[in-house]
Design an enzyme around this catalytic site. Sequence first.
Site, PDB file in Angstrom:
ATOM      1  N   SER A  28      43.818   3.461   3.185  1.00 43.83           N
ATOM      2  CA  SER A  28      42.651   3.044   3.941  1.00 43.83           C
ATOM      3  C   SER A  28      42.119   4.204   4.780  1.00 43.83           C
ATOM      4  CB  SER A  28      43.024   1.817   4.782  1.00 43.83           C
ATOM      5  OG  SER A  28      41.903   1.261   5.408  1.00 43.83           O
ATOM      6  N   HIS A  79      40.056   1.594  -0.167  1.00 45.48           N
ATOM      7  CA  HIS A  79      39.434   0.273  -0.314  1.00 45.48           C
ATOM      8  C   HIS A  79      38.253   0.186   0.645  1.00 45.48           C
ATOM      9  CE1 HIS A  79      42.273  -1.724   2.931  1.00 45.48           C
ATOM     10  NE2 HIS A  79      41.567  -0.726   3.428  1.00 45.48           N
TER      11      HIS A  79
END
EC number: 3.4.21.92
Length: 200
Positions: A103, A128
């Site tokens: 992330s 993501h």
Amino acid sequence: MSPIIDALVPMVVEQTSRGERSYDIYSRLLKERVIFLTGQVEDHMANLVVAQLLFLESENPDKDIFLYINSPGGSVTAGMSIYDTMQFIKPNVSTVCMGQACSMGAFLLAGGAPGKRYVLPNSRVMIHQPLGGFQGQASDIQIHAQEILTIKTKLNKLLAEHTGQPLEVIERDTDRDNFMSADQAVEYGLVDAVLTHRSA
């Protein structure tokens, strides 16, 4: 830090002309221009990392800084404060993933100086779309939903710049959790090389 955590941080003792000097291991490594970004990316941790980046720039604006990352990700705004400082300061910031960079951790890994972004062989990287949650009146929820979409667009554009991937590829690949091995992260352009041994 709690007293228990403090007790677990090793101390390094150095002999100097003025006697002995002891450092916690992280302070000693900071002297070598090494910063650790470990755990959840949040405001307090981001402030510490930003302060260390600015300190090392003031010490020597022409010498590289090494940012070691082992993070599951976290707050976008905290991460962006680190990212913007990395881009703002004069020294190159070399990034190294050890363990995981997921992330926001992956975003910061990719934001290192071109040609100086590395991953250790058994690390994993995950990209993501940003996560968010909000409660309140419908109009406020709508405002926050729009803000998340704006942040998503900004992060995707920056990832496209750092990886060399087309924006539509980034948009597709960040739609869900997308895990990569060290070699896959190199192939994707998130990092420049897998480090297996220190160069002689």
